[in-house]
Design a protein around this motif. Structure first.
Motif, PDB file in Angstrom:
ATOM      1  N   UNK A 198       0.844  -1.199   0.000  1.00 59.94           N
ATOM      2  CA  UNK A 198       0.000   0.000   0.000  1.00 59.94           C
ATOM      3  C   UNK A 198       0.881   1.252   0.000  1.00 59.94           C
ATOM      4  N   UNK A 199       1.483   1.547  -1.117  1.00 55.28           N
ATOM      5  CA  UNK A 199       2.361   2.720  -1.177  1.00 55.28           C
ATOM      6  C   UNK A 199       1.562   4.024  -1.212  1.00 55.28           C
ATOM      7  N   UNK A 200       2.220   5.129  -0.888  1.00 59.50           N
ATOM      8  CA  UNK A 200       1.613   6.458  -0.949  1.00 59.50           C
ATOM      9  C   UNK A 200       2.130   7.183  -2.194  1.00 59.50           C
ATOM     10  N   UNK A 201       1.880   8.478  -2.240  1.00 64.25           N
ATOM     11  CA  UNK A 201       2.197   9.237  -3.450  1.00 64.25           C
ATOM     12  C   UNK A 201       3.690   9.348  -3.706  1.00 64.25           C
ATOM     13  N   UNK A 202       4.529   9.292  -2.660  1.00 66.64           N
ATOM     14  CA  UNK A 202       5.979   9.429  -2.830  1.00 66.64           C
ATOM     15  C   UNK A 202       6.691   8.289  -2.123  1.00 66.64           C
ATOM     16  N   UNK A 203       7.942   8.031  -2.516  1.00 73.03           N
ATOM     17  CA  UNK A 203       8.724   6.977  -1.868  1.00 73.03           C
ATOM     18  C   UNK A 203       9.008   7.327  -0.413  1.00 73.03           C
ATOM     19  N   UNK A 204       9.262   8.611  -0.164  1.00 75.46           N
ATOM     20  CA  UNK A 204       9.561   9.042   1.201  1.00 75.46           C
ATOM     21  C   UNK A 204       8.351   8.813   2.110  1.00 75.46           C
ATOM     22  N   UNK A 205       7.144   9.158   1.620  1.00 82.12           N
ATOM     23  CA  UNK A 205       5.932   8.990   2.431  1.00 82.12           C
ATOM     24  C   UNK A 205       5.575   7.514   2.593  1.00 82.12           C
ATOM     25  N   UNK A 206       5.991   6.684   1.623  1.00 81.25           N
ATOM     26  CA  UNK A 206       5.647   5.259   1.687  1.00 81.25           C
ATOM     27  C   UNK A 206       6.428   4.532   2.775  1.00 81.25           C
ATOM     28  N   UNK A 207       7.624   5.029   3.139  1.00 81.09           N
ATOM     29  CA  UNK A 207       8.421   4.389   4.205  1.00 81.09           C
ATOM     30  C   UNK A 207       7.909   4.906   5.554  1.00 81.09           C
ATOM     31  N   UNK A 208       6.967   4.184   6.075  1.00 77.23           N
ATOM     32  CA  UNK A 208       6.221   4.747   7.209  1.00 77.23           C
ATOM     33  C   UNK A 208       5.678   3.645   8.114  1.00 77.23           C
ATOM     34  N   UNK A 209       5.095   4.091   9.252  1.00 73.75           N
ATOM     35  CA  UNK A 209       4.324   3.242  10.149  1.00 73.75           C
ATOM     36  C   UNK A 209       2.978   3.924  10.407  1.00 73.75           C
ATOM     37  N   UNK A 210       1.898   3.154  10.336  1.00 84.66           N
ATOM     38  CA  UNK A 210       0.563   3.659  10.610  1.00 84.66           C
ATOM     39  C   UNK A 210      -0.026   2.933  11.828  1.00 84.66           C
ATOM     40  N   UNK A 211      -0.997   3.592  12.462  1.00 79.34           N
ATOM     41  CA  UNK A 211      -1.652   3.041  13.656  1.00 79.34           C
ATOM     42  C   UNK A 211      -3.130   2.792  13.340  1.00 79.34           C
ATOM     43  N   UNK A 212      -3.587   1.564  13.600  1.00 79.90           N
ATOM     44  CA  UNK A 212      -4.971   1.211  13.359  1.00 79.90           C
ATOM     45  C   UNK A 212      -5.628   0.798  14.689  1.00 79.90           C
ATOM     46  N   UNK A 213      -6.785   1.381  14.959  1.00 81.14           N
ATOM     47  CA  UNK A 213      -7.501   1.078  16.209  1.00 81.14           C
ATOM     48  C   UNK A 213      -8.647   0.110  15.907  1.00 81.14           C
ATOM     49  N   UNK A 214      -8.729  -0.933  16.708  1.00 79.26           N
ATOM     50  CA  UNK A 214      -9.820  -1.881  16.541  1.00 79.26           C
ATOM     51  C   UNK A 214      -9.484  -3.051  15.623  1.00 79.26           C
TER      52      UNK A 214
END
Length: 214
Positions: A198-214
């Motif tokens: 699930x990449x984002x618009x840029x390579x920099x933004x794609x190297x990330x961690x997200x938090x999901x509740x539930x």
């Protein structure tokens, strides 16, 4: 005897008493009315008054007893202060923790201002991500309960694609370690590596961690 003696006569009853007719009466003769008729009415009047008095007292007693025997309706019990229902929509049954939708929205706002990003091929967050970790930890400490998943992501290019899954897992586990060090209860977080799915618009933004509740 003074006034003459007694004379025989006849007594004729007329309304209002008896009368001597003919001859002189005991006190000098003449016609005398007998007082018996008027006196006979006195006991009758007294009897009627007694009946009225006694009857009125009996009626009063009966009314008093009747009013005392009327069943009294017990007052409705007052509503307890603790049993009162709050206004607004009822809370869904079974939910005792914070609202997951509100909690997720709060975390998304935090990560939009301070995203948890990584350098290429690195499992260590960039220095600018420290503020985001601290703020997310504060939100989770204030709203414990719902399960939280920490997702690690990699860019679709510019990183070791062959090891992308393992790298994304390492990024997620590093953020979990930092959140627990900031006071989030151990065991309430789950680390999941997503890889480059699930990449984002840029390579920099794609190297990330997200938090999901539930």
């Amino acid at each position: 005897m003074t006034g003459g003696g007694h004379h025989r006569g006849r007594v004729t009853g007329v309304p209002g008493g008896a009368h001597w007719w003919g001859g002189r009466g005991p006190s000098g003769g003449g016609t005398h009315a007998a007082p018996g008729g008027r006196r006979s009415r006195v006991p009758m009047v007294l009897g009627l008054l007694a009946v009225l008095v006694v009857g009125g007292a009996a009626v009063a007693v009966a009314l008093t007893r009747g009013s005392s025997e009327i069943p009294q309706t017990p007052p409705a019990p007052a509503a307890s202060a603790g049993s009162a229902a709050p206004a607004g929509s009822p809370r869904p049954a079974g939910r005792t923790g914070p609202d997951t939708v509100v909690l997720q929205g709060t975390i998304d706002e935090v990560l939009a201002a301070a995203p948890l990003r990584f350098a290429a091929d690195s499992a260590t967050p960039v220095p600018e991500a420290a503020g985001g970790v601290s703020r997310v930890a504060a939100v989770l400490r204030a709203s414990p309960g719902p399960p939280v998943t920490v997702e690690g992501h990699t860019a679709p290019a510019g990183e070791d694609v062959g090891d992308a899954q393992a790298l994304s897992q390492q990024r997620a586990e590093e953020v979990v370690r930092r959140l627990e060090a900031a006071g989030v209860p151990a065991g309430s977080l789950t680390a999941v590596g997503v890889g480059p799915a699930r990449p984002l618009a840029s390579l920099e933004a794609s190297r990330r961690v997200e938090i999901r509740v539930g």
